[in-house]
Scaffold this active site. Structure first.
Site, mmCIF file in Angstrom:
data_model
loop_
_atom_site.group_PDB
_atom_site.id
_atom_site.type_symbol
_atom_site.label_atom_id
_atom_site.label_comp_id
_atom_site.label_asym_id
_atom_site.label_seq_id
_atom_site.Cartn_x
_atom_site.Cartn_y
_atom_site.Cartn_z
ATOM 1 N N HIS A 9 46.714 -50.969 88.737
ATOM 2 C CA HIS A 9 45.435 -50.264 88.726
ATOM 3 C C HIS A 9 44.642 -50.554 90.007
ATOM 4 O O HIS A 9 44.193 -49.636 90.700
ATOM 5 C CB HIS A 9 44.643 -50.693 87.491
ATOM 6 C CG HIS A 9 43.312 -50.030 87.369
ATOM 7 N ND1 HIS A 9 43.113 -48.920 86.571
ATOM 8 C CD2 HIS A 9 42.126 -50.288 87.957
ATOM 9 C CE1 HIS A 9 41.843 -48.538 86.685
ATOM 10 N NE2 HIS A 9 41.212 -49.357 87.520
ATOM 11 N N GLU A 10 44.482 -51.828 90.315
ATOM 12 C CA GLU A 10 43.685 -52.196 91.500
ATOM 13 C C GLU A 10 44.394 -51.769 92.789
ATOM 14 O O GLU A 10 43.735 -51.440 93.781
ATOM 15 C CB GLU A 10 43.377 -53.695 91.505
ATOM 16 C CG GLU A 10 42.572 -54.183 90.300
ATOM 17 C CD GLU A 10 41.307 -53.379 89.992
ATOM 18 O OE1 GLU A 10 40.715 -52.806 90.932
ATOM 19 O OE2 GLU A 10 40.925 -53.319 88.806
ATOM 20 N N HIS A 60 43.245 -48.310 93.555
ATOM 21 C CA HIS A 60 41.953 -48.321 94.267
ATOM 22 C C HIS A 60 42.160 -48.701 95.733
ATOM 23 O O HIS A 60 41.601 -48.082 96.643
ATOM 24 C CB HIS A 60 41.001 -49.339 93.626
ATOM 25 C CG HIS A 60 40.414 -48.892 92.323
ATOM 26 N ND1 HIS A 60 39.652 -47.764 92.193
ATOM 27 C CD2 HIS A 60 40.464 -49.450 91.078
ATOM 28 C CE1 HIS A 60 39.255 -47.624 90.923
ATOM 29 N NE2 HIS A 60 39.738 -48.641 90.234
ATOM 30 N N GLU A 115 38.737 -43.771 90.629
ATOM 31 C CA GLU A 115 39.436 -44.089 89.383
ATOM 32 C C GLU A 115 40.620 -43.154 89.163
ATOM 33 O O GLU A 115 41.611 -43.540 88.533
ATOM 34 C CB GLU A 115 38.436 -44.031 88.225
ATOM 35 C CG GLU A 115 38.875 -44.719 86.975
ATOM 36 C CD GLU A 115 39.014 -46.240 87.118
ATOM 37 O OE1 GLU A 115 38.592 -46.819 88.141
ATOM 38 O OE2 GLU A 115 39.570 -46.852 86.190
#
Ligand code: ZN
Length: 486
Positions: A254-255, A258, A284
């Site tokens: 997820h990160e 980003h 996101e």
């Protein structure tokens, strides 16, 4: 030097100072000694005062009036600077400094209160944060809706009413899907203990596989994983629970999503108003498509199954199909960040309604825990067992981030749109994912979206990448197809 050049030079130095502030915030959540919280609050408040003075410098107003942009990128930079100048000149310096000080303290107090399951310890600072953010919202709203005023910081162009309407369209299909899925026998979960070092080895490998550039970043441990920085220094964090390795792996991916956006912006935009992600919702969309549509796909989990087998030996899940079902297990758990793709959006809808009421004065901080617990039991069917699993689970409110939560579901919606367009363009996608080769999908996102930074407005950024007007349809179609077949 023209007015445009003066303005850009000034903005560049402000962006550099803002990066310093970001790195102090990163340090606060990763490396800072516990006893330094008061000092750090003062440091952040002092730097915020400097930044606020720079951002409200009256010369900016003069430059903006006289500036002539040489090209489309210049026009977009002026658009971003006009927006931030209007925003910052409406907030008094005293209020900006007080917000920086109280939210820095708030995060430290929240962190301890969460460990102690102690809502009473958190309430005094939460009251302060809410009061300050209401005051700020009133200054920004100019008579308009307080919640909408704060949303603009995270998602320019979005509104609470439009978001509520979209959530109302999504909820019935999500609830029906959740009920159909929970009615079937639950898949076997992954069991066992997976040592931290080994989990972090896989996490680093996942980050590299998804294109994270460790020459311009690093991976550390925190309570609440995050990504911080722009351009050449973009850092990510993850967390490790030894019995729940998927928590670490998917937080990391997820990160990385980003970080890929920030590392992927054209170097020509570095330290300019375009040199960063355009909004939290678009941000996101990147983290979500990396984590869910790609990372939790049947094809990619087959590759991950092999990696885990190599690191940990035989698992209780005997084949890649059982592993895929365990990764995508649907359950009505307490924690947003551990939620499956269906429940996640229901977690967001709960927070969105509560914080919108809180900001508009229809709910007080003292009543928030009761409101949370009542709503959670109604939506998820089980009572909250302890505050760390309820109102204290997320950092956002302690940091004053009201209006931020809905951008997570907006990101899911945008990820659904991007994935639909990506699948049409990349017929070999599943074969690539099965080999652990993410170069085509991550390259597609970099080329279509990430490299532009803030060149286009948020919705236009998604529309340009997809080639169609974004709405919630593709996400819901994707979820129904995936979980219907599981
Ligand atoms: Zn995120």
């Amino acid at each position: 030097m023209t007015a445009f050049d003066d303005l850009m030079a000034h903005a560049r130095e402000t962006a550099a100072l803002d990066n310093v502030m970001t790195r102090l915030g990163w340090d606060q959540r990763t490396m800072m000694p516990h006893g330094a919280a008061h000092l750090r609050s003062e440091e952040l408040a002092a730097l915020e005062t400097v930044l606020h003075d720079r951002r409200t410098d009256p010369r900016i107003g003069d430059w903006l009036e006289a500036a002539e942009a040489p090209d489309a990128a210049g026009q977009a930079a002026l658009r971003e600077l006009r927006r931030s100048y209007a925003r910052n000149t409406r907030v008094p310096a005293r209020l900006a400094a007080e917000l920086a000080r109280v939210t820095a303290m708030g995060q430290e107090i929240w962190s301890q209160a969460r460990r102690d399951d102690d809502v009473a310890a958190f309430l005094p600072v939460l009251r302060q944060v809410v009061a300050l953010r209401r005051e700020e919202a009133a200054a920004l709203a100019n008579g308009g809706d307080l919640y909408d005023a704060l949303m603009q910081d995270y998602e320019p162009g979005a509104s609470g009413a439009e978001t509520a309407a979209m959530f109302d369209r999504m909820r019935p299909r999500l609830v029906a899907l959740r009920e159909a899925t929970l009615a079937r026998p639950a898949p076997e979960p992954l069991r066992g203990t997976f040592p931290q070092d080994a989990q972090l080895r896989i996490a680093r490998k996942l980050a590299e596989t998804f294109g994270y550039d460790f020459a311009h970043g690093r991976l550390d441990l925190t309570v609440h994983p995050f990504c911080a920085g722009h351009g050449e220094d973009v850092r990510i964090t993850t967390r490790v629970v030894e019995t729940e390795p998927f928590n670490c792996f998917y937080s990391t991916v997820h990160e990385v999503g980003h970080a890929a956006y920030e590392q992927g912006v054209d170097a020509a935009h570095a330290l300019s108003p375009l040199g960063r992600g355009v909004s939290m919702g678009v941000h996101e969309s990147q983290s979500r498509i990396y984590e869910n549509q790609l990372g939790r796909s049947r094809a990619f989990t087959g590759w991950l199954f092999d990696q885990m087998h190599a690191e940990f030996g035989p698992l209780n899940l005997h084949d890649a199909d059982a592993f895929y079902r365990a990764v995508n297990r649907v359950h009505a758990g307490y924690i947003r960040t551990e939620a499956d793709e269906i429940h996640y959006n229901l977690h967001i809808m709960l927070r969105f309604d509560l914080e919108r009421d809180l900001l508009r004065g229809e709910l007080e901080a003292d009543d928030l825990e009761d409101a949370w617990n009542t709503r959670f039991e109604a939506d998820f069917g089980t009572p909250v067992d302890r505050p760390a699993n309820g109102i204290l689970q997320d950092v956002h409110w302690s940091a004053g981030l009201f209006g931020y939560f809905p951008t997570y579901t907006l990101g899911n919606v945008y990820a659904g749109c991007l994935f639909k367009a990506m699948q049409a363009d990349l017929p070999e996608l599943d074969a690539d994912l099965a080999r652990g080769d993410l170069s085509a999908p991550t390259g597609w996102l970099r080329e279509r979206l990430q490299r532009f930074g803030a060149l286009r407005e948020p919705r236009a950024t998604i529309e340009a990448a997809c080639g169609f007007t974004p709405d919630e349809g593709p996400l819901l179609d994707y979820l129904e197809a995936k979980f219907g077949a599981l």
